[in-house]
Design a protein around this motif. Structure first.
Motif: not given
Length: 771
Positions: A762-771, A725-736
């Motif tokens: 880029g660093d505004g989204m994280t790719i998550v691999e699940l079990n 799955v993909e998690v979009i958290h944005g760049r911003g300050t990087g806190a989220l």
């Protein structure tokens, strides 16, 4: 439409059935005045409004409150100088309250499903009148003190005089020792003046004015001289009070005149609600519904019943239907077999449909967009007009003939009777021909053999026969189509007591005449009855199967929901145990993987248990890369990417998610399409428990809310079998991003995670691999 049509079809009696369900007398009057719509578009609009009302009413059981007639009030307002009295304003206030409650409930209706109801309730509310009446009228039906400053002031003074009168009388009677001469309380009112009720034999004890005596004569009402001045002041104040009240009434009347249009719309809204309520109650009581009315709609009234017969419990459902290209129905058969009832039912159902009323017919019934109905029914002879039965029929058809067109329904009962049978039959055939030439529609009942043969052979005409029990010769009040029936005059005569010797002679004359076809027609009747019983049994069995299928479907939905709820609870419990350090990270992952495996095996077992068509069974040799197959475990289609010959596993890609699956869990995409068409309800409900997409957007959320949503999202993704799955958290300050990564680092279902490539965020989204 001629008034005699309403009279012959007993339309006023049917409208009275509707009117009894109205909550108000003006609503009942509106129902009794219902007539067919002049414009077809207005009729369609009314039918759509009725359908939406029935659906909305079925969900919330809404009923409009009782309300008074405002017709007289509106008529009074036409007088420019007229001032409404307190009773009229109170009636208006009560009606406004009822309308306000109904409008508020209707405004809450779903805009997409009930647009006509929202349109009906979207009139301009007379806010000034409503607010003024609410402020000025009290619950006791009188004008409030606060209605005006003048009224408040004068009523305060009146109360002051009332208290002073009581005190003076009480002091006087106690000082003089006259309390025991009183018949009642110290002070009462007579002729709008404060008086003392004295026993008649003690009236000379107090100096004053006698105003009245009780009916028994035992009490006299005396105004003491010391109250005269106060009573005179009271009369002046009462006059001021009346003037102040009149000013309030004049002010309120002025507001009513200013907002007359809104009040008229409000009243029309209530009347419409009352009429719709009556239609809905009738529909529920008489199993009625709106029928389809279109220019190209067929005449297809299924299981239709006459409402007046339903009210007595004697109605038998019948089908009144014509095939494509047919415009006339000729009904034959025995006397007292129900031919006239069939025609009346047809005419009345058509008339009710054209008036926007629900008809007691089965779902899916329809009639053409008729605009008028011509009825020639019964013995219409008139001694005063020197008309026989035959000449009366000719007179009526002659008057109506010029107006008959393709939007006309003509109903003729025994047309051509009352003259020579051969000439009457010829005339009846000619009339039917001429009406069909005008593309009109017909319903005809006849005993003429020639017209029966005409109905069987004429293009565009359909024959039908009323059925009789082959053994008892009793009417069954059912129709058999595409055949004719015997008149059975001798059987009916026998049933009604005609001597047998007369019947024997009649039978001999029939044999001599050579026109006794009763045996043949009786055989046809018996075959038709047998066929009707078989159709009834088949329809009953079909309904049983439909109900059984519906029960199985409901049971499947319940069990599926219970299974998914149980899995969610188990997964949440595993996560809680892990977070509470009751199990290790490895144990949590193992249990979640075990749950996914059990779910997949259960789904595969159910799929395998279903009988598959030979064309849907896949062989290993049939599968090639690029094929589109269905994965039963997820209920989704995917494209074949790779094949593992040794393990007999297939790697398929489903919207960016690639998984290895067993051959037995795959089927052809055509089977998927069929399954979706048969179980669309199940597929839609399954979507509720899985993520709507493979990406979650957390931008703009607080850290705690974002983590809670992320946890729920990954739970759903795991249960749905997603591995990425993909998690979009944005760049911003990087806190989220840091909070998300910290959570993912310790969350058991997560196998790994990494920032997305630059072209994906880029660093505004994280790719998550699940079990």
């Amino acid at each position: 439409m001629e008034s005699r049509t309403y009279q012959l079809l007993e339309f006023s009696k049917v409208l009275n059935l509707f009117a009894k369900y109205c909550v108000s007398e003006p609503g009942a009057e509106r129902v009794r005045a219902i007539r067919p719509f002049a414009e077809h578009k207005d009729l369609l609009s009314e039918l759509e409004l009725l359908r939406q009302w029935l659906a909305w009413r079925g969900e919330n059981r809404f009923r409009v409150g009782n309300f008074l007639s405002l017709d007289g009030l509106f008529l009074f307002l036409e007088r420019p100088s007229g001032v409404l009295d307190l009773d009229a304003l109170w009636a208006l206030y009560d009606v406004l309250g009822t309308a306000k409650e109904a409008q508020e409930q209707m405004q809450d209706a779903d805009e997409e499903r009930f647009p006509r109801l929202l349109e009906l309730s979207s009139f301009v509310w007379p806010q000034k009148t409503w607010a003024a009446l609410k402020r000025c009228l009290g619950r006791d039906g009188n004008i409030r003190d606060e209605a005006s400053p003048e009224l408040f002031s004068v009523r305060q003074e009146i109360r002051s005089i009332h208290n002073r009168c009581y005190k003076k009388v009480r002091t006087y009677l106690e000082d003089e020792g006259l309390s025991h001469f009183l018949q009642d309380d110290y002070v009462t009112i007579s002729s709008d003046r404060y008086v003392v009720p004295l026993k008649s034999n003690a009236k000379g004890r107090i100096r004053g004015i006698i105003h009245d005596y009780s009916q028994t004569g035992e009490t006299c009402y005396c105004e003491p001289l010391f109250l005269v001045e106060l009573n005179n002041q009271l009369q002046d104040l009462k006059q001021e009070e009346r003037e102040a009240e009149r000013q309030v009434l004049a002010f309120l009347t002025g507001l009513v005149r200013q907002e007359f249009t809104g009040l008229d719309d409000m009243y029309e809204f209530l009347l419409t609600c009352d009429v719709l309520t009556a239609k809905a109650d009738f529909a529920a009581e008489y199993d009625a519904r709106p029928v389809e009315i279109e220019n190209n709609a067929p005449m297809n009234l299924m299981q239709v019943r006459h409402p007046l017969l339903m009210s007595t419990g004697d109605a038998v459902p019948i089908d009144l239907a014509l095939r494509e290209g047919q415009r006339a129905l000729v009904v034959s058969g025995g006397n007292a077999g129900g031919k006239t009832v069939c025609l009346k039912t047809l005419g009345l159902a058509a008339l009710m449909a054209l008036c926007g009323l629900p008809v007691s017919a089965a779902e899916g019934s329809s009639v053409p967009a008729w605009s008028k109905i011509v009825v020639i029914l019964g013995d219409e002879q008139s001694i005063e007009s020197s008309l026989s039965t035959f000449t009366a029929q000719i007179n009526h058809i002659s008057k109506a003939f010029s107006a008959i067109d393709e939007r006309t329904l003509v109903i003729m009962d025994e047309f051509g009777a009352g003259t020579d049978p051969s000439q009457g039959a010829a005339l009846a055939q000619a009339v039917v021909d001429s009406i069909l030439d005008r593309d009109a529609w017909l319903g005809v009942a006849t005993h003429f053999p020639a017209l029966k043969a005409y109905a069987l052979s004429k293009q565009g005409v359909r024959a039908a026969s009323v059925l009789f029990d082959p053994n008892s010769k009793k009417p069954l009040y059912q129709l058999a189509y595409d055949q004719v029936g015997a008149s059975q005059a001798l059987d009916v005569a026998r049933e009604h007591g005609l001597p047998e010797e007369i019947l024997d002679r009649a039978q001999q004359y029939l044999l001599l005449d050579g026109s006794d076809t009763s045996k043949t027609l009786e055989r046809l009747n018996a075959l038709a009855v047998e066929r009707s019983e078989e159709l009834t049994a088949l329809n009953k069995e079909r309904r049983k199967l439909q109900e059984k299928r519906s029960r199985f479907s409901e049971r499947f939905e319940r069990e599926k929901k219970a299974l998914i709820d149980g899995l969610q609870k188990q997964s949440q419990q595993i996560l809680r145990d892990w977070q509470a350090s009751k199990m290790s990270h490895k144990e949590a992952r193992k249990k979640l993987a075990q749950m996914r495996q059990e779910l997949a095996e259960s789904s595969s077992a159910k799929t395998a248990a279903q009988p598959a068509k030979k064309s849907d069974v896949l062989e290993w040799a049939d599968i090639t890369p690029g094929m589109v197959l269905v994965y039963a475990g997820w209920g989704k289609t995917g494209k074949v990417q790779e094949l593992d010959e040794r393990k007999k596993l297939v790697k398929i890609d489903m919207g960016g998610v690639a998984v290895w699956v067993k051959l037995k869990e795959l089927s052809l995409a055509q089977a998927k399409a069929k399954s979706q068409s048969m179980h669309s309800g199940a597929s839609s409900s399954a979507k509720v428990d899985r993520p709507a997409s493979l990406s979650l957007d957390l931008r703009g959320k607080r850290a705690d809310a974002a983590i809670a949503e992320l946890m729920k999202y990954i739970d759903g993704a795991v249960l749905s079998g997603y591995t990425r799955v993909e998690v979009i958290h944005g760049r911003g300050t990087g806190a989220l991003r840091r909070e998300v990564h910290e959570f993912l680092r310790t969350f058991p279902p997560v196998q790994s995670y990494s920032l997305a490539p630059e072209d994906m965020g880029g660093d505004g989204m994280t790719i998550v691999e699940l079990n």
